[in-house]
Motif scaffolding. Structure first.
Motif, PDB file in Angstrom:
ATOM      1  N   PRO A 170      19.884  -0.964  -1.972  1.00 57.06           N
ATOM      2  CA  PRO A 170      18.679  -1.769  -1.687  1.00 57.06           C
ATOM      3  C   PRO A 170      17.732  -1.082  -0.711  1.00 57.06           C
ATOM      4  CG  PRO A 170      20.639  -3.148  -1.667  1.00 57.06           C
ATOM      5  CD  PRO A 170      21.122  -1.736  -1.780  1.00 57.06           C
ATOM      6  N   PHE A 171      18.283  -0.398   0.296  1.00 56.70           N
ATOM      7  CA  PHE A 171      17.421   0.287   1.273  1.00 56.70           C
ATOM      8  C   PHE A 171      16.641   1.411   0.604  1.00 56.70           C
ATOM      9  CE2 PHE A 171      16.760   3.902   4.144  1.00 56.70           C
ATOM     10  CZ  PHE A 171      15.946   3.298   5.097  1.00 56.70           C
ATOM     11  N   ALA A 172      17.321   2.202  -0.246  1.00 50.81           N
ATOM     12  CA  ALA A 172      16.648   3.308  -0.932  1.00 50.81           C
ATOM     13  C   ALA A 172      15.570   2.782  -1.865  1.00 50.81           C
ATOM     14  CB  ALA A 172      17.670   4.136  -1.712  1.00 50.81           C
ATOM     15  N   PHE A 173      15.853   1.669  -2.531  1.00 50.13           N
ATOM     16  CA  PHE A 173      14.870   1.082  -3.444  1.00 50.13           C
ATOM     17  C   PHE A 173      13.642   0.601  -2.666  1.00 50.13           C
ATOM     18  CE2 PHE A 173      13.031  -1.926  -6.414  1.00 50.13           C
ATOM     19  CZ  PHE A 173      13.163  -1.247  -7.614  1.00 50.13           C
ATOM     20  N   ASP A 174      13.874  -0.034  -1.522  1.00 48.43           N
ATOM     21  CA  ASP A 174      12.763  -0.478  -0.679  1.00 48.43           C
ATOM     22  C   ASP A 174      11.936   0.711  -0.197  1.00 48.43           C
ATOM     23  OD1 ASP A 174      13.570  -3.087  -0.954  1.00 48.43           O
ATOM     24  OD2 ASP A 174      14.488  -3.251   1.026  1.00 48.43           O
ATOM     25  N   LEU A 175      12.622   1.792   0.155  1.00 42.10           N
ATOM     26  CA  LEU A 175      11.934   2.988   0.628  1.00 42.10           C
ATOM     27  C   LEU A 175      11.071   3.595  -0.470  1.00 42.10           C
ATOM     28  CD1 LEU A 175      11.500   5.005   2.925  1.00 42.10           C
ATOM     29  CD2 LEU A 175      13.503   6.277   2.094  1.00 42.10           C
ATOM     30  N   ILE A 176      11.613   3.642  -1.687  1.00 46.88           N
ATOM     31  CA  ILE A 176      10.846   4.158  -2.822  1.00 46.88           C
ATOM     32  C   ILE A 176       9.606   3.309  -3.058  1.00 46.88           C
ATOM     33  CG2 ILE A 176      10.874   4.490  -5.322  1.00 46.88           C
ATOM     34  CD1 ILE A 176      13.859   5.234  -5.036  1.00 46.88           C
ATOM     35  N   ALA A 177       9.773   1.991  -2.984  1.00 47.00           N
ATOM     36  CA  ALA A 177       8.642   1.085  -3.183  1.00 47.00           C
ATOM     37  C   ALA A 177       7.577   1.315  -2.113  1.00 47.00           C
ATOM     38  CB  ALA A 177       9.121  -0.368  -3.145  1.00 47.00           C
ATOM     39  N   PHE A 178       8.005   1.479  -0.869  1.00 45.09           N
ATOM     40  CA  PHE A 178       7.052   1.695   0.219  1.00 45.09           C
ATOM     41  C   PHE A 178       6.300   3.011   0.038  1.00 45.09           C
ATOM     42  CE2 PHE A 178       5.800   3.390   4.324  1.00 45.09           C
ATOM     43  CZ  PHE A 178       5.112   2.314   4.878  1.00 45.09           C
ATOM     44  N   ILE A 179       7.022   4.068  -0.304  1.00 43.56           N
ATOM     45  CA  ILE A 179       6.376   5.376  -0.498  1.00 43.56           C
ATOM     46  C   ILE A 179       5.388   5.320  -1.659  1.00 43.56           C
ATOM     47  CG2 ILE A 179       6.786   7.772  -1.166  1.00 43.56           C
ATOM     48  CD1 ILE A 179       9.444   7.620   0.369  1.00 43.56           C
ATOM     49  N   PHE A 180       5.795   4.673  -2.740  1.00 44.09           N
ATOM     50  CA  PHE A 180       4.899   4.508  -3.889  1.00 44.09           C
ATOM     51  C   PHE A 180       3.627   3.783  -3.468  1.00 44.09           C
ATOM     52  CE2 PHE A 180       3.403   1.529  -7.175  1.00 44.09           C
ATOM     53  CZ  PHE A 180       2.979   2.430  -8.148  1.00 44.09           C
ATOM     54  N   GLY A 181       3.782   2.690  -2.737  1.00 48.53           N
ATOM     55  CA  GLY A 181       2.624   1.921  -2.300  1.00 48.53           C
ATOM     56  C   GLY A 181       1.729   2.699  -1.356  1.00 48.53           C
ATOM     57  N   ALA A 182       2.339   3.483  -0.462  1.00 45.20           N
ATOM     58  CA  ALA A 182       1.555   4.290   0.476  1.00 45.20           C
ATOM     59  C   ALA A 182       0.747   5.357  -0.266  1.00 45.20           C
ATOM     60  CB  ALA A 182       2.470   4.941   1.510  1.00 45.20           C
ATOM     61  N   CYS A 183       1.338   5.944  -1.305  1.00 48.08           N
ATOM     62  CA  CYS A 183       0.610   6.935  -2.111  1.00 48.08           C
ATOM     63  C   CYS A 183      -0.567   6.279  -2.839  1.00 48.08           C
ATOM     64  CB  CYS A 183       1.546   7.589  -3.120  1.00 48.08           C
ATOM     65  SG  CYS A 183       2.791   8.676  -2.374  1.00 48.08           S
ATOM     66  N   ILE A 184      -0.343   5.078  -3.354  1.00 44.62           N
ATOM     67  CA  ILE A 184      -1.447   4.334  -3.968  1.00 44.62           C
ATOM     68  C   ILE A 184      -2.505   4.036  -2.918  1.00 44.62           C
ATOM     69  CG2 ILE A 184      -2.125   2.184  -5.093  1.00 44.62           C
ATOM     70  CD1 ILE A 184      -0.603   4.105  -6.905  1.00 44.62           C
ATOM     71  N   GLY A 185      -2.067   3.712  -1.698  1.00 41.13           N
ATOM     72  CA  GLY A 185      -3.004   3.463  -0.610  1.00 41.13           C
ATOM     73  C   GLY A 185      -3.881   4.669  -0.332  1.00 41.13           C
ATOM     74  N   SER A 186      -3.320   5.873  -0.448  1.00 46.52           N
ATOM     75  CA  SER A 186      -4.105   7.089  -0.268  1.00 46.52           C
ATOM     76  C   SER A 186      -5.222   7.167  -1.316  1.00 46.52           C
ATOM     77  CB  SER A 186      -3.196   8.321  -0.368  1.00 46.52           C
ATOM     78  OG  SER A 186      -3.922   9.511  -0.168  1.00 46.52           O
ATOM     79  N   PHE A 187      -4.908   6.792  -2.546  1.00 42.71           N
ATOM     80  CA  PHE A 187      -5.927   6.768  -3.600  1.00 42.71           C
ATOM     81  C   PHE A 187      -6.957   5.670  -3.339  1.00 42.71           C
ATOM     82  CE2 PHE A 187      -7.312   5.045  -7.759  1.00 42.71           C
ATOM     83  CZ  PHE A 187      -8.084   6.117  -8.159  1.00 42.71           C
ATOM     84  N   LEU A 188      -6.506   4.552  -2.787  1.00 48.79           N
ATOM     85  CA  LEU A 188      -7.440   3.467  -2.473  1.00 48.79           C
ATOM     86  C   LEU A 188      -8.477   3.928  -1.456  1.00 48.79           C
ATOM     87  CD1 LEU A 188      -5.088   0.338  -2.240  1.00 48.79           C
ATOM     88  CD2 LEU A 188      -6.254   1.293  -4.237  1.00 48.79           C
ATOM     89  N   ASN A 189      -8.057   4.778  -0.516  1.00 45.30           N
ATOM     90  CA  ASN A 189      -9.015   5.330   0.451  1.00 45.30           C
ATOM     91  C   ASN A 189     -10.119   6.114  -0.258  1.00 45.30           C
ATOM     92  OD1 ASN A 189      -8.240   4.556   3.127  1.00 45.30           O
ATOM     93  ND2 ASN A 189      -6.437   5.870   2.951  1.00 45.30           N
ATOM     94  N   VAL A 190      -9.739   6.852  -1.283  1.00 47.19           N
ATOM     95  CA  VAL A 190     -10.729   7.602  -2.066  1.00 47.19           C
ATOM     96  C   VAL A 190     -11.723   6.637  -2.709  1.00 47.19           C
ATOM     97  CG1 VAL A 190     -11.058   9.124  -4.056  1.00 47.19           C
ATOM     98  CG2 VAL A 190      -9.132   9.494  -2.504  1.00 47.19           C
ATOM     99  N   CYS A 191     -11.198   5.553  -3.277  1.00 48.01           N
ATOM    100  CA  CYS A 191     -12.063   4.563  -3.926  1.00 48.01           C
ATOM    101  C   CYS A 191     -13.003   3.907  -2.922  1.00 48.01           C
ATOM    102  CB  CYS A 191     -11.207   3.497  -4.609  1.00 48.01           C
ATOM    103  SG  CYS A 191     -10.171   4.111  -5.955  1.00 48.01           S
TER     104      CYS A 191
END
Length: 257
Positions: free
Chosen positions: A4-25
């Protein structure tokens, strides 16, 4: 099997990467620039940012909050948006699981983040986001079983119609524009996703939070009633609260009464 911890970490990293793209937008859409090309660049010196300086949140800290090339400060908004992306991705996984429902909710919140920061910066909500968002989330929300298509259709009409009526009434009595067309289209998009029930909650929450924030901002600025405050971020906040806490807050409210 992933813990569960690894899955949560993957979700957070995925969301943070999307957040980087949101900054571009957030930066490029109001300027009419492509969100695809060129790659990430420093908004000050226009130098291309290498991948190792573009790691969400981490690069901001490693670089000491400054561009490697021009040494000018990097706005705290960049890691903030990345953090929001990571936290909301984690919240969606925790609440809805690794499902299509959760992915649709996260995409919706990501759009609300972009709209909110653009509205804060430029006092506009671009039609290029909100207008396609209405049919897009109306269709995508079929993955949200709790909201019927009828409720979403009424939500579009109620969302856009309610703010249109407010804007018309305000202009009639004051002779001034008090509600932008972007807010009207945004609430229609929100209604397409969460239905008319969510519109009622969103308007109530946005008005309450917006009033409190407006009072505090007016006291701080000393401009009184002349201070203009964008309403889009409060609508986005109200919709997000409804998605995660709507039932609980409504139950608490009626119990309190």
């Amino acid at each position: 099997m992933i813990s569960p911890f690894a899955f949560d970490l993957i979700a957070f990293i995925f969301g943070a990467c999307i957040g980087s793209f949101l900054n571009v937008c957030i930066y490029r859409i109001p300027a009419g620039l492509s969100i695809v090309y060129p790659g990430s660049t420093c908004p000050r010196c226009k130098t291309a940012i290498p991948f190792y300086d573009n790691i969400p949140i981490v690069s901001y800290l490693v670089l000491g909050r400054k561009c490697r090339t021009c040494k000018l400060p990097i706005a705290v908004r960049y890691p903030l948006v990345e953090l929001l992306g990571g936290l909301f991705a984690l919240a969606c996984v925790r609440v809805f699981g690794p499902t299509l429902h959760g992915l649709v909710v996260f995409a919706f919140i990501a759009i609300l983040i972009v709209i909110s920061f653009i509205d804060l910066d430029h006092r506009i909500i671009p039609d290029v986001i909100s207008l396609p968002g209405i049919p897009l989330f109306f269709v995508a929300a079929f993955a949200v079983p709790a909201v019927t298509w009828q409720a979403r259709a009424i939500g579009i009409l109620a969302g856009g119609g309610s703010l249109l009526a407010v804007a018309w009434g305000y202009h009639l009595f004051t002779g001034r524009e008090g509600m932008g067309g972007g807010d009207i289209k945004l609430l229609a998009m929100i209604g397409a996703m969460i239905g008319w029930q969510g519109i009622l909650f969103t308007l109530f929450a946005a008005s309450a939070i917006g009033t409190l924030a407006g009072i505090l901002a007016m006291l701080k600025s000393g401009k009184g009633m002349k201070l203009a405050i964008p309403f889009g971020p409060f609508l986005a906040t109200g919709a997000t609260l409804y998605i995660f806490f709507g039932d609980t807050l409504i139950e608490w409210y009626f119990h309190f009464l």
